[in-house]
Design a protein around this motif. Structure first.
Motif, short mmCIF file in Angstrom:
data_model
loop_
_atom_site.label_atom_id
_atom_site.label_comp_id
_atom_site.label_asym_id
_atom_site.label_seq_id
_atom_site.Cartn_x
_atom_site.Cartn_y
_atom_site.Cartn_z
N THR A 64 -22.62 23.93 -16.44
CA THR A 64 -21.77 24.41 -17.54
C THR A 64 -22.30 25.73 -18.07
O THR A 64 -23.50 25.88 -18.31
CB THR A 64 -21.71 23.38 -18.69
N VAL A 81 -17.45 28.93 -11.92
CA VAL A 81 -17.65 28.67 -13.34
C VAL A 81 -16.92 29.71 -14.20
O VAL A 81 -16.09 29.37 -15.04
CB VAL A 81 -19.16 28.65 -13.69
N GLY A 99 -17.90 24.24 -14.56
CA GLY A 99 -17.45 24.70 -13.26
C GLY A 99 -16.59 23.69 -12.53
O GLY A 99 -16.62 22.49 -12.80
#
Length: 281
Positions: free
Chosen positions: A213, A25, A11
Motif C-alpha cells: 500500500t 500501485v 496495489g
C-alpha cells in the motif's frame, strides 16, 4: 507537527511488458496527489513465469525511472550503449530526458522483489540529456537504529549523503523494522512524502497499513512508523512537488498535448533519439 495520512492506495495485479505480472500501485489517477511520483509498480514473485518475459525495447521521454531490486536480477540495455545488470539490493536510475529506448530482461531467480518508480522531470529538464546510473550494493549505506536498519538508496539521512540525482531531489530509504519497533523520521515541512509497505503490515502515523500500500502524507516535520508483531519493510520516498501540468501517453510524460504529439512524431520519423552533440555546452 507530525505528518498524518492524506491518502492511501493499495496495489492491484496487472500485466505489463511482454507479459510480466506485477502489482500496479500508482499511475495516471494519482499524479496530482503523489506529485512528483508518477508511477509505482511493485514486483513480488517466486514463480519465474510471472516475470521472465521481461520488458522489450521501448521508448521514454520526460521522466526518470528508478528501479530498486531487493531480491532478483534485471539486465538493462539502452540506446546510449549501456549494457548492465542490477542484483540483490541494487538500484538502476535512468533519466530518459529528451528520449531513450531501453529494455529490461529478468532472469529467473529465487524471488523477484522490488519496485520501479517513475519520477517526473521538471518542465525545464524534460529535454535534458539522457543518462544511466547503477547504484551498487557497496555504495548504499546501511544505517542501524534501535530496532532495525535503514538502507540509504538515495538522498540524505541525518548528515549521511547517498546517491544524488541530477534533477529533482529524492530521499529514498529502505527501512527494515523489527517487531513492535517505533521509528521517527524528521522531515522538511513542505516536502512531498510518501511511504510504501513493501513487505508486511505497519503502522503509519498511528494507522495500520496493509502490505503493498502507498501512503501519501500531509505536510509536517516528522513521520512516525511502527512495526506490528511481525517484521516489516517500508520504502520512504521524499521529493519536491512540481505542481506542473502533466500530459501522459504510454511511456511519454510531458507538459502539453503538443509535446506529446511531437514525441510520437519523432518516433515515427526516427528522430526520437537526439545526437549527444546537441547537449554539449
Amino acid at each position: 507537527m507530525e505528518r498524518k495520512i492524506k491518502a492511501k492506495v493499495t496495489g492491484f495485479r496487472a500485466v505489463d511488458g511482454a507479459g510480466v505480472s506485477l502489482i500496479r500501485v500508482l499511475g495516471n489517477e494519482t499524479t496530482k496527489m503523489f506529485d512528483p511520483i508518477l508511477m509505482l509498480d511493485s514486483f513480488d514473485s517466486t514463480n519465474p513465469s510471472d516475470y521472465i518475459a521481461g520488458f522489450p525495447m521501448h521508448p521514454h521521454r520526460g521522466i526518470e525511472t528508478v528501479s530498486y531490486l531487493y531480491k532478483g536480477k534485471m539486465i538493462h540495455k539502452d540506446t546510449l550503449g549501456n549494457v548492465d545488470s542490477i542484483g540483490d539490493g541494487e538500484v538502476q536510475w535512468m533519466n530518459s530526458g529528451s528520449g531513450i529506448e531501453h529494455e529490461e530482461q529478468v532472469p529467473a531467480s529465487e524471488r523477484f522483489l522490488g519496485v520501479q518508480l517513475w519520477l517526473n522531470l521538471p518542465q525545464a529538464d524534460k529535454m535534458s540529456q539522457p543518462t544511466y546510473t547503477k547504484i551498487k550494493r557497496e555504495n548504499i549505506k546501511e544505517i542501524e537504529f534501535d530496532g532495525g536498519f535503514l538502507r540509504l538508496l538515495s538522498g540524505r539521512y541525518k548528515g549521511v549523503q547517498g546517491h544524488k540525482g541530477e534533477h529533482l531531489p529524492l530521499d529514498y530509504y529502505d527501512i527494515h523494522l523489527n517487531e513492535n519497533t517505533e521509528f521517527v523520521i524528521e522531515t522538511e515541512a513542505d516536502d512531498s512524502v510518501m511511504v510504501f509497505t513493501l513487505i508486511g503490515d505497519a503502522y503509519v502515523s498511528g494507522q495500520l497499513i496493509k502490505e503493498k500500500t502507498a501512503v501519501k502524507l500531509t505536510d509536517g516535520d516528522s513521520l512516525v512508523l511502527k512495526g506490528t508483531d511481525k517484521p516489516s519493510q517500508i520504502l520512504y520516498i521524499s521529493s519536491k512537488a512540481l505542481n506542473e501540468e502533466i500530459s501522459w501517453v504510454g511511456p511519454i510524460v510531458m507538459n502539453t498535448k503538443k509535446e506529446i504529439q511531437e514525441a510520437f512524431s519523432d518516433l515515427r520519423n526516427k528522430t526520437f533519439i537526439r545526437d549527444a552533440i546537441n547537449f554539449k555546452k
